[in-house]
Design a protein around this motif. Structure first.
Motif, PDB file in Angstrom:
ATOM      1  N   GLY A  87       0.826  -1.196   0.000  1.00 50.90           N
ATOM      2  CA  GLY A  87       0.000   0.000   0.000  1.00 50.90           C
ATOM      3  C   GLY A  87       0.860   1.245   0.000  1.00 50.90           C
ATOM      4  N   SER A  88       0.239   2.397   0.083  1.00 49.53           N
ATOM      5  CA  SER A  88       0.984   3.650   0.085  1.00 49.53           C
ATOM      6  C   SER A  88       1.050   4.215   1.499  1.00 49.53           C
ATOM      7  CB  SER A  88       0.367   4.665  -0.882  1.00 49.53           C
ATOM      8  OG  SER A  88      -0.974   4.920  -0.547  1.00 49.53           O
ATOM      9  N   LYS A 126       0.267  18.120  -5.380  1.00 47.34           N
ATOM     10  CA  LYS A 126       0.917  17.074  -6.177  1.00 47.34           C
ATOM     11  C   LYS A 126       1.177  15.831  -5.327  1.00 47.34           C
ATOM     12  CE  LYS A 126       3.526  18.290  -9.523  1.00 47.34           C
ATOM     13  NZ  LYS A 126       4.613  18.816 -10.387  1.00 47.34           N
ATOM     14  N   ALA A 127       1.566  16.037  -4.065  1.00 46.74           N
ATOM     15  CA  ALA A 127       1.798  14.902  -3.168  1.00 46.74           C
ATOM     16  C   ALA A 127       0.511  14.127  -2.927  1.00 46.74           C
ATOM     17  CB  ALA A 127       2.384  15.398  -1.849  1.00 46.74           C
ATOM     18  N   LEU A 128      -0.601  14.843  -2.755  1.00 44.18           N
ATOM     19  CA  LEU A 128      -1.895  14.184  -2.568  1.00 44.18           C
ATOM     20  C   LEU A 128      -2.291  13.386  -3.809  1.00 44.18           C
ATOM     21  CD1 LEU A 128      -3.905  16.981  -0.715  1.00 44.18           C
ATOM     22  CD2 LEU A 128      -3.281  14.732   0.199  1.00 44.18           C
ATOM     23  N   GLU A 129      -1.972  13.916  -4.974  1.00 41.34           N
ATOM     24  CA  GLU A 129      -2.256  13.200  -6.223  1.00 41.34           C
ATOM     25  C   GLU A 129      -1.465  11.898  -6.295  1.00 41.34           C
ATOM     26  OE1 GLU A 129      -1.301  15.980  -9.283  1.00 41.34           O
ATOM     27  OE2 GLU A 129      -3.130  17.163  -9.034  1.00 41.34           O
ATOM     28  N   ARG A 130      -0.187  11.959  -5.908  1.00 39.77           N
ATOM     29  CA  ARG A 130       0.657  10.760  -5.941  1.00 39.77           C
ATOM     30  C   ARG A 130       0.141   9.708  -4.951  1.00 39.77           C
ATOM     31  NH1 ARG A 130       1.371  12.671  -9.844  1.00 39.77           N
ATOM     32  NH2 ARG A 130       3.210  13.528 -10.853  1.00 39.77           N
ATOM     33  N   LEU A 131      -0.278  10.155  -3.771  1.00 39.74           N
ATOM     34  CA  LEU A 131      -0.828   9.227  -2.777  1.00 39.74           C
ATOM     35  C   LEU A 131      -2.106   8.580  -3.306  1.00 39.74           C
ATOM     36  CD1 LEU A 131      -0.260  11.357   0.442  1.00 39.74           C
ATOM     37  CD2 LEU A 131       0.770   9.126  -0.004  1.00 39.74           C
ATOM     38  N   GLY A 156      -1.508   5.760  -5.503  1.00 41.50           N
ATOM     39  CA  GLY A 156      -0.980   4.547  -4.874  1.00 41.50           C
ATOM     40  C   GLY A 156       0.498   4.589  -4.550  1.00 41.50           C
ATOM     41  N   TYR A 157       1.140   5.738  -4.745  1.00 41.57           N
ATOM     42  CA  TYR A 157       2.563   5.865  -4.434  1.00 41.57           C
ATOM     43  C   TYR A 157       2.761   6.295  -2.986  1.00 41.57           C
ATOM     44  CZ  TYR A 157       3.090   5.716  -9.495  1.00 41.57           C
ATOM     45  OH  TYR A 157       3.034   5.342 -10.813  1.00 41.57           O
ATOM     46  N   SER A 158       3.968   6.091  -2.486  1.00 35.62           N
ATOM     47  CA  SER A 158       4.319   6.527  -1.139  1.00 35.62           C
ATOM     48  C   SER A 158       5.112   7.823  -1.197  1.00 35.62           C
ATOM     49  CB  SER A 158       5.149   5.444  -0.428  1.00 35.62           C
ATOM     50  OG  SER A 158       4.350   4.315  -0.129  1.00 35.62           O
ATOM     51  N   SER A 210      -5.528  12.475   2.830  1.00 35.30           N
ATOM     52  CA  SER A 210      -5.436  11.285   1.971  1.00 35.30           C
ATOM     53  C   SER A 210      -5.953  10.029   2.659  1.00 35.30           C
ATOM     54  CB  SER A 210      -3.989  11.054   1.538  1.00 35.30           C
ATOM     55  OG  SER A 210      -3.185  10.692   2.658  1.00 35.30           O
ATOM     56  N   GLY A 211      -5.968  10.048   4.001  1.00 32.71           N
ATOM     57  CA  GLY A 211      -6.348   8.851   4.749  1.00 32.71           C
ATOM     58  C   GLY A 211      -5.233   7.830   4.852  1.00 32.71           C
ATOM     59  N   LYS A 212      -4.042   8.190   4.380  1.00 32.96           N
ATOM     60  CA  LYS A 212      -2.901   7.267   4.395  1.00 32.96           C
ATOM     61  C   LYS A 212      -2.155   7.346   5.735  1.00 32.96           C
ATOM     62  CE  LYS A 212      -3.673   6.267   0.058  1.00 32.96           C
ATOM     63  NZ  LYS A 212      -4.236   4.942  -0.340  1.00 32.96           N
ATOM     64  N   PRO A 213      -1.580   6.225   6.160  1.00 34.32           N
ATOM     65  CA  PRO A 213      -0.872   6.216   7.450  1.00 34.32           C
ATOM     66  C   PRO A 213       0.510   6.853   7.380  1.00 34.32           C
ATOM     67  CG  PRO A 213      -0.747   4.051   6.432  1.00 34.32           C
ATOM     68  CD  PRO A 213      -1.662   4.880   5.565  1.00 34.32           C
ATOM     69  N   LEU A 214       0.918   7.410   8.518  1.00 36.64           N
ATOM     70  CA  LEU A 214       2.265   7.944   8.685  1.00 36.64           C
ATOM     71  C   LEU A 214       3.162   6.849   9.241  1.00 36.64           C
ATOM     72  CD1 LEU A 214       1.005  11.130  10.493  1.00 36.64           C
ATOM     73  CD2 LEU A 214       2.283  11.241   8.352  1.00 36.64           C
ATOM     74  N   VAL A 215       4.388   6.784   8.745  1.00 35.27           N
ATOM     75  CA  VAL A 215       5.352   5.817   9.267  1.00 35.27           C
ATOM     76  C   VAL A 215       6.578   6.575   9.772  1.00 35.27           C
ATOM     77  CG1 VAL A 215       6.813   3.820   8.767  1.00 35.27           C
ATOM     78  CG2 VAL A 215       4.567   4.035   7.662  1.00 35.27           C
ATOM     79  N   PRO A 216       6.835   6.554  11.087  1.00 35.93           N
ATOM     80  CA  PRO A 216       8.021   7.232  11.617  1.00 35.93           C
ATOM     81  C   PRO A 216       9.294   6.486  11.246  1.00 35.93           C
ATOM     82  CG  PRO A 216       6.889   6.048  13.367  1.00 35.93           C
ATOM     83  CD  PRO A 216       6.033   5.932  12.146  1.00 35.93           C
TER      84      PRO A 216
END
Length: 201
Positions: free
Chosen positions: A33-34, A96-101, A104-106, A135-141
């Motif tokens: 996933g992204s 642009k970052a939101l578009e990439r997410l 499906g990109y990280s 985006s609803g995408k998770p953050l990874v520290p």
């Protein structure tokens, strides 16, 4: 899209292992996933270390100033990096970052806004948390250690000795049922605390 990226990543892993005893510690395996990878920033080597530590291709948000450095620009273009203006709300870069997410990109972000001269996390900005909520995408520290000694701030040629380690934490998911301002503040607090814990632990 990332064929050359993958080839260079393999070369990078080999070089880091040979010269810097490269190690990666993970809290768990990331599912397909992204993600939004959020890392500390001690050296120009940090993006290389993060890319080599994480198999998923990462599109970085990089300071627009870096695209003017002759040696760095080709690698930024290979990475499909998104230029972002420092110390400003660069809405074009965020969009642009939101578009990439969404595609499906990280995304990779150094939320301190630049290289920390002291090598410690003093302050982080909220851009990554905003991306997570929208985006609803998770953050990874992610925490990188050792690069400051190998390639200090202001230097462009790394030492051929040292040890580099990357720690990858567990995903932190945004709660989209909460108010955006409250959730961004909470995500920022969680990420900052976790990164500091990983850096000193």
């Amino acid at each position: 899209m990332f064929l050359l990226y993958r080839v260079l990543r393999r070369i990078g892993i080999a070089l880091l292992k040979i010269f810097y005893s490269f190690k990666v510690e993970r809290d768990g395996n990331l599912s397909k996933g992204s993600y939004i990878f959020v890392s500390n920033h001690q050296s120009l080597l940090d993006p290389v270390a993060v890319v080599c530590a994480i198999k998923t291709p990462i599109i970085f948000l990089a300071s627009s100033e870096l695209f003017n450095i002759y040696l760095l620009k080709p690698f930024l273009l290979i990475d499909k990096a998104i230029p972002i203006k420092k110390e400003s709300a660069d809405l074009k870069a965020i969009k642009k970052a939101l578009e990439r997410l969404k595609e499906g990109y990280s995304i990779g972000i150094f939320p301190e806004g630049g290289i920390s001269p002291k090598g410690v996390i003093e302050k982080i900005y909220e851009g990554a948390m905003y991306l997570a909520y929208k985006s609803g995408k998770p953050l990874v520290p992610v925490v990188v250690q050792g690069t400051k000694e190998v390639l200090p701030l202001g230097k462009y040629v790394p030492k051929l000795r040292g040890k580099i380690k990357v720690k990858v934490g567990e995903p932190i998911f945004p709660d989209l049922n909460k108010d955006i301002k409250a959730e961004i503040a909470e995500l920022k607090e969680k990420i900052e605390a976790r990164m500091k814990e990983m850096l000193t632990g």
